[in-house]
Motif scaffolding. Sequence first.
Motif, PDB file in Angstrom:
ATOM      1  N   VAL A 155       0.844  -1.195   0.000  1.00 32.23           N
ATOM      2  CA  VAL A 155       0.000   0.000   0.000  1.00 32.23           C
ATOM      3  C   VAL A 155       0.880   1.246   0.000  1.00 32.23           C
ATOM      4  O   VAL A 155       1.933   1.281   0.656  1.00 32.23           O
ATOM      5  CB  VAL A 155      -0.923  -0.013   1.235  1.00 32.23           C
ATOM      6  CG1 VAL A 155      -1.543   1.351   1.480  1.00 32.23           C
ATOM      7  CG2 VAL A 155      -2.008  -1.068   1.062  1.00 32.23           C
ATOM      8  N   GLY A 156       0.440   2.276  -0.717  1.00 25.69           N
ATOM      9  CA  GLY A 156       1.184   3.535  -0.721  1.00 25.69           C
ATOM     10  C   GLY A 156       0.923   4.353   0.527  1.00 25.69           C
ATOM     11  O   GLY A 156       1.824   4.639   1.306  1.00 25.69           O
ATOM     12  N   LEU A 157      -0.339   4.712   0.748  1.00 24.35           N
ATOM     13  CA  LEU A 157      -0.711   5.510   1.917  1.00 24.35           C
ATOM     14  C   LEU A 157      -2.067   5.034   2.423  1.00 24.35           C
ATOM     15  O   LEU A 157      -3.024   4.924   1.651  1.00 24.35           O
ATOM     16  CB  LEU A 157      -0.791   6.995   1.553  1.00 24.35           C
ATOM     17  CG  LEU A 157      -1.239   7.937   2.670  1.00 24.35           C
ATOM     18  CD1 LEU A 157      -0.134   8.080   3.714  1.00 24.35           C
ATOM     19  CD2 LEU A 157      -1.607   9.306   2.114  1.00 24.35           C
ATOM     20  N   GLY A 158      -2.141   4.756   3.720  1.00 25.41           N
ATOM     21  CA  GLY A 158      -3.413   4.328   4.308  1.00 25.41           C
ATOM     22  C   GLY A 158      -3.763   2.930   3.880  1.00 25.41           C
ATOM     23  O   GLY A 158      -3.075   1.968   4.193  1.00 25.41           O
ATOM     24  N   GLY A 159      -4.860   2.805   3.139  1.00 27.99           N
ATOM     25  CA  GLY A 159      -5.302   1.488   2.698  1.00 27.99           C
ATOM     26  C   GLY A 159      -6.671   1.552   2.058  1.00 27.99           C
ATOM     27  O   GLY A 159      -6.874   1.149   0.918  1.00 27.99           O
ATOM     28  N   ARG A 160      -7.626   2.082   2.796  1.00 28.72           N
ATOM     29  CA  ARG A 160      -9.021   2.092   2.350  1.00 28.72           C
ATOM     30  C   ARG A 160      -9.184   2.759   0.990  1.00 28.72           C
ATOM     31  O   ARG A 160      -9.885   2.233   0.114  1.00 28.72           O
ATOM     32  CB  ARG A 160      -9.889   2.802   3.404  1.00 28.72           C
ATOM     33  CG  ARG A 160     -11.380   2.794   3.100  1.00 28.72           C
ATOM     34  CD  ARG A 160     -12.167   3.398   4.257  1.00 28.72           C
ATOM     35  NE  ARG A 160     -11.825   4.797   4.469  1.00 28.72           N
ATOM     36  CZ  ARG A 160     -12.456   5.832   3.888  1.00 28.72           C
ATOM     37  NH1 ARG A 160     -13.462   5.597   3.054  1.00 28.72           N
ATOM     38  NH2 ARG A 160     -12.109   7.075   4.160  1.00 28.72           N
ATOM     39  N   LEU A 161      -8.540   3.912   0.783  1.00 21.85           N
ATOM     40  CA  LEU A 161      -8.674   4.645  -0.474  1.00 21.85           C
ATOM     41  C   LEU A 161      -7.372   4.661  -1.277  1.00 21.85           C
ATOM     42  O   LEU A 161      -7.237   5.438  -2.228  1.00 21.85           O
ATOM     43  CB  LEU A 161      -9.127   6.084  -0.201  1.00 21.85           C
ATOM     44  CG  LEU A 161     -10.528   6.233   0.415  1.00 21.85           C
ATOM     45  CD1 LEU A 161     -10.833   7.691   0.705  1.00 21.85           C
ATOM     46  CD2 LEU A 161     -11.593   5.629  -0.501  1.00 21.85           C
ATOM     47  N   ASP A 162      -6.425   3.815  -0.904  1.00 20.78           N
ATOM     48  CA  ASP A 162      -5.174   3.740  -1.653  1.00 20.78           C
ATOM     49  C   ASP A 162      -5.438   3.145  -3.036  1.00 20.78           C
ATOM     50  O   ASP A 162      -6.304   2.285  -3.205  1.00 20.78           O
ATOM     51  CB  ASP A 162      -4.167   2.869  -0.896  1.00 20.78           C
ATOM     52  CG  ASP A 162      -2.803   2.864  -1.556  1.00 20.78           C
ATOM     53  OD1 ASP A 162      -2.090   3.875  -1.427  1.00 20.78           O
ATOM     54  OD2 ASP A 162      -2.463   1.855  -2.208  1.00 20.78           O
TER      55      ASP A 162
END
Length: 498
Positions: A155-162
């Motif tokens: 994942v780049g950043l976070g997860g839910r909206l990555d």
Amino acid sequence: MKKLPSIQKLESWIDSYLNFEKTPKKNIFWLDTMRFFCEKFGQPQNFAPCFHVAGSKGKGSVSSFIASILDEAGYKTGLYTSPHILDFIERVSSPRGPFEEEAYDRAVQEIMDGVQSISQEELPGQRPITWFELVTLFSFLVFRQAKVDYSVFEVGLGGRLDSTNVINPKVSVITPIELEHTEFLGDTLEKIAYEKGGIIKKNTPVVIARQQPNVRKVFEKIAAEKQATAIFIEDTIESLDFKIKNITECVKNNTFLTNDNSDFYENCIKNYTSLENQSILPLMSVSFSSKIFSRPVKTTLQLLGKFQAENAALAALAVKTVLPTISEEAIERGLAKAKLPARFEILENPLIVLDGAHTVNSVTFTMETLNQVFGERKSKKTGSSLQEKKQPEFSESPAPFRRRILLFACAADKDAKDIAPLFKNEFDEIFLTKPGDVKKADLEGLTRAFDAAGLSYDFSEDYKAQIKKAIKKAGEEEAILLVTGSFYLVAEVKKAIV
């Protein structure tokens, strides 16, 4: 390594798009553009079964461990990670390095032709395309062109909206959570855990690292809602032991070759030591057991530190969850072969330790590992320890006394105030600067943090000059130079010495 012409062409093209890594901006996270792309390009994200890895720290290492295990088991594996250190191709590659050039050439042509044929009016909400969306789409296309058997996505950043969260993994993996990117992910551990837990998919197992109790509850709740089996490492791994070994001592005493695969480990020694100086490049023995394995897993890692031992166990658990029949031998050999730049990476002449740690916990682990590998710092005049704590029992500390120098820089959104005290009494000299030209830095806040910690330092905004000065000093004084605080700073140091 010379850059592929097609990759140079791709980089020039995508640089015109909004790049969050260079210019952080709120409200640019959504998934409908990625879903639109996936539909337009024939669902390339579903070409091969995959693993999805999120977390605050260690997700790059865990991704590399997983990919290396799969590779060792005979599967052609794609690995998507970020950021890159020297070459963009590091982001979309395999555990063995880049794929065949044709795979990249075809993927570059495919993505450029396809995206340029799309009008702004066709895009969901007519929103602008982002740099990371294009890079993620490119990884899907490369892996399809390379005809991988498995792929691993960090994942780049976070997860839910990555952007990666359009994949349908065989297992989701979540590494430890801590406060990070609070401006974008939330200002509490629970809020950040909610964002990271967004990669948990319906009826899909999720393997989770050791977490604080309040964070664990968040993941338990999400998993229950998604009817996903949650496998927590502390409930599954029955024992976990590690010991950092100095290669010189191991070769001298013939104590390193304790594994059945002695030829393999002998090659490790040859490959990761220098003929001129065999005193500085260590390896770490690790063993862990669980009912999921047919026997205890015993191996040796190139990635060092207690957290890397836990990362290795987490990765092995994830692979075994998806591939129950994979052999313990393949797991051991895969873990042993995994390597990742800028994760306590040790270079010689002068002795430089590169680590992209940029959070309080990760810098804490970096300092612990520095002391485990090279021994607690002692005063050259008196020989007395400069720290109250005792030498860790698991550290052999065979390295001779060396002076220590720190080169530190961090992005503006990092917690310099709480990181600076971690360096107290640890270094003879400290050089501060900014982490290159990519990331914005709060230089006033940085110097204020080191002043508050009572640390003396040499500061300059000219990072190229500071890098040269720190490296020159380390060479003249035969000192250990630790470069940490930012992957971007590490990249600039690597450019300076290549």
